[in-house]
Design an enzyme around this catalytic site. Structure first.
Site, PDB file in Angstrom:
ATOM      1  N   LEU A 162      16.210   7.635   1.985  1.00  0.00           N
ATOM      2  CA  LEU A 162      16.212   8.099   0.450  1.00  0.00           C
ATOM      3  C   LEU A 162      16.028   6.661  -0.400  1.00  0.00           C
ATOM      4  CD1 LEU A 162      18.969  10.586  -0.052  1.00  0.00           C
ATOM      5  CD2 LEU A 162      16.662  11.131  -0.152  1.00  0.00           C
ATOM      6  N   THR A 202       5.846   0.235  12.009  1.00  0.00           N
ATOM      7  CA  THR A 202       7.002   0.245  12.823  1.00  0.00           C
ATOM      8  C   THR A 202       7.903  -0.659  12.543  1.00  0.00           C
ATOM      9  OG1 THR A 202       5.595   1.200  14.925  1.00  0.00           O
ATOM     10  CG2 THR A 202       7.805   0.596  15.453  1.00  0.00           C
ATOM     11  N   HIS A 258       0.843  -1.062  -0.001  1.00  0.00           N
ATOM     12  CA  HIS A 258      -0.281  -0.138   0.020  1.00  0.00           C
ATOM     13  C   HIS A 258       0.589   1.235  -0.042  1.00  0.00           C
ATOM     14  CE1 HIS A 258      -2.933   2.845   1.765  1.00  0.00           C
ATOM     15  NE2 HIS A 258      -3.526   2.671   0.664  1.00  0.00           N
TER      16      HIS A 258
END
Length: 486
Positions: free
Chosen positions: A138, A158, A107
């Protein structure tokens, strides 16, 4: 919060005031830049600029006898014109996509836009402010090879251990970066914007995901699809309006219908027998044109909790609770709402104050308020007396013994003309059979309310289909005709 080791405690009051003034000015400039208008500094924000805890700053203010508002007063009047502002025409696009299945499902939520606009601000803030378990990174195709536009990948779930980190820093990171690079090569992202834009990409990786190939595969596809949607400004309003009441969220598991495309067949479940009522519901054919009404006898015997119990066999059908409310309108709406009613019905004979409270509470909770005009001598006058207009007006019509035709249906057009500035549905009830239902529909009724013709029929499915086949619109069944084309 930044560590306090970044700043030593000032030694003198003058040093503290100078340091505080500089920090306040920086905070004002930052807040003004983000809001686009003059901003006032705060102790918390200034403490963050200084790199100390708010409580530490408060203690220094007391120790050096400095009034924060006094120091801030000379800075807070800084004009926005004196602060660097992003250009008015900055690009700010949003994309979303869900692809795949199982634990590896992907998702993606992303922002794409100018470096000197809000997306650029979010990119810089995300890269500079790390959060435990949600460390932004990045995106890179491989180490030392980021795509353009530069992309910040933010984990939604998490990251608790090295195994979780490997999934994010490995297949997910590579998939997002490769999708960005391919999107530029394929012309989805304009090549002349790769040095002006940045992307912020929020990525979901399930803790139980284990197949690296699928993690890569699904995240690549989801990122590419989210980019296409962002560039196309998907979805259009027409798409949202068309699908919002058809949609079924995969985790929710059922649709939550709204009354947006009449006509409808409302089946009044008046038999005060829960198990028999469930059996009736199970014989009703599937159609988005059907509304179920928990009739007054059923509610009087079992209470409004009967709605929740009927949901066991009718999870995604619109439910009206026929409360026949005459008093304490707000209370009765709340009770039915707690049992998941989609709409509630009050008696038009109720005092205006009761109906006002009834309609207000239903609209506040986001469910439909219907008013039944049974035995109301002047429905137009009654409706004009209300502070707010109901979502549904129910007309109870009679039968002319000499002609066999319905009487009272002329009220439909009268309501339309009198309240042409209002958006509402008109329901017709009272001994409805297919012949009288067709007449009511021809005269503009939105909802046909049927009781015994269906509930006491020996063939319930056949009885319902007699009504569903009255008009081409009633015959439409989006559960049959809709095709998944996302």
């Amino acid at each position: 919060m930044m560590s306090e080791v970044n700043l030593k405690k000032p030694k003198t009051r003058e040093e503290f005031v100078r340091m505080l003034t500089d920090a306040v000015r920086k905070e004002v400039e930052a807040r003004s830049l983000l809001s686009g208008k003059p901003a006032k500094p705060t102790v918390s924000g200034t403490a963050k600029i200084l790199g100390v805890h708010r409580d530490t700053l408060y203690s220094w203010l007391r120790e050096f006898n400095v009034d924060f508002d006094e120091v801030a007063g000379g800075v807070s009047a800084v004009e926005v014109s004196g602060v660097r502002q992003p250009p008015r025409g900055y690009t700010y696009l949003i994309g979303e996509a869900l692809v795949g299945e199982g634990n590896e499902v992907a998702h993606i939520d992303l922002l794409i836009g100018d470096k000197d606009g809000p997306v650029g601000e979010a990119f810089a803030n995300g890269l500079a402010h790390l959060s435990m378990g949600h460390t932004p990174l990045l995106a890179v195709i491989r180490p030392n090879l980021p795509p353009k536009p530069h992309t910040l990948l933010v984990p939604k779930v998490t990251v608790r251990n090295l195994e979780d980190a490997n999934k994010v820093f490995g297949p997910a990171q590579a998939a997002v970066a490769k999708a960005i690079a391919d999107a530029v090569e394929e012309g989805i992202i304009p090549k002349d914007k790769v040095d002006d834009w940045v992307v912020v990409c929020s990525v979901f990786v399930h803790p139980k995901a284990s197949d690296y190939r699928k993690i890569y595969h699904y995240n690549y596809s989801a990122t590419k699809l989210a980019l296409k949607r962002a560039m196309a400004k998907y979805p259009s309003l027409e798409k949202v309006f068309y699908d919002k009441d058809r949609a079924k969220h995969p985790i929710l598991g059922y649709r939550v219908p709204r009354l947006w495309r009449p006509p409808y067949l409302q089946i009044s479940l008046d038999i005060p027998d829960l198990e028999r009522t469930k059996k009736i519901i199970m014989q009703i054919p599937r159609s988005d044109r059907i509304i179920l009404e928990a009739g007054t006898p059923l509610i009087k015997r079992y209470g409004t909790k009967v709605i929740s119990e009927l949901r066991e066999v009718a999870k995604d059908i619109f439910f009206m609770a026929d409360l026949k409310t005459l008093d304490v309108g707000k209370v009765e709406v709340d009770i039915a709402y707690e049992e998941t009613a989609d709409g509630v019905i009050a008696a038009g004979l109720a005092p205006t104050e009761t109906l006002d409270a009834f309609i207000y509470e239903a609209k506040r909770l986001g469910i439909y308020a219907a008013v039944d005009m049974l035995n109301v001598e002047d429905p137009i006058k009654k409706l004009k007396s209300l502070r707010d207009f109901p979502d549904v007006v129910i007309i109870h019509r009679g039968i002319d013994e000499e002609t066999g035709r319905t009487i009272g249906l002329e009220l439909i057009q009268e309501l339309r003309q009198t309240f042409k500035d209002k958006k509402f549905l008109i329901a017709v009830a009272g001994g409805i059979i297919p012949e009288t239902a067709k007449e009511a529909l021809e005269k503009g009724a939105d909802i046909i309310v049927v009781g015994r013709y269906v509930t006491q029929s020996k063939d319930i499915e056949r009885a319902v289909r007699e009504f569903l086949e009255l008009t081409p619109e009633m015959r439409e069944d989006i559960d049959v005709y809709r095709v998944h084309v996302e």
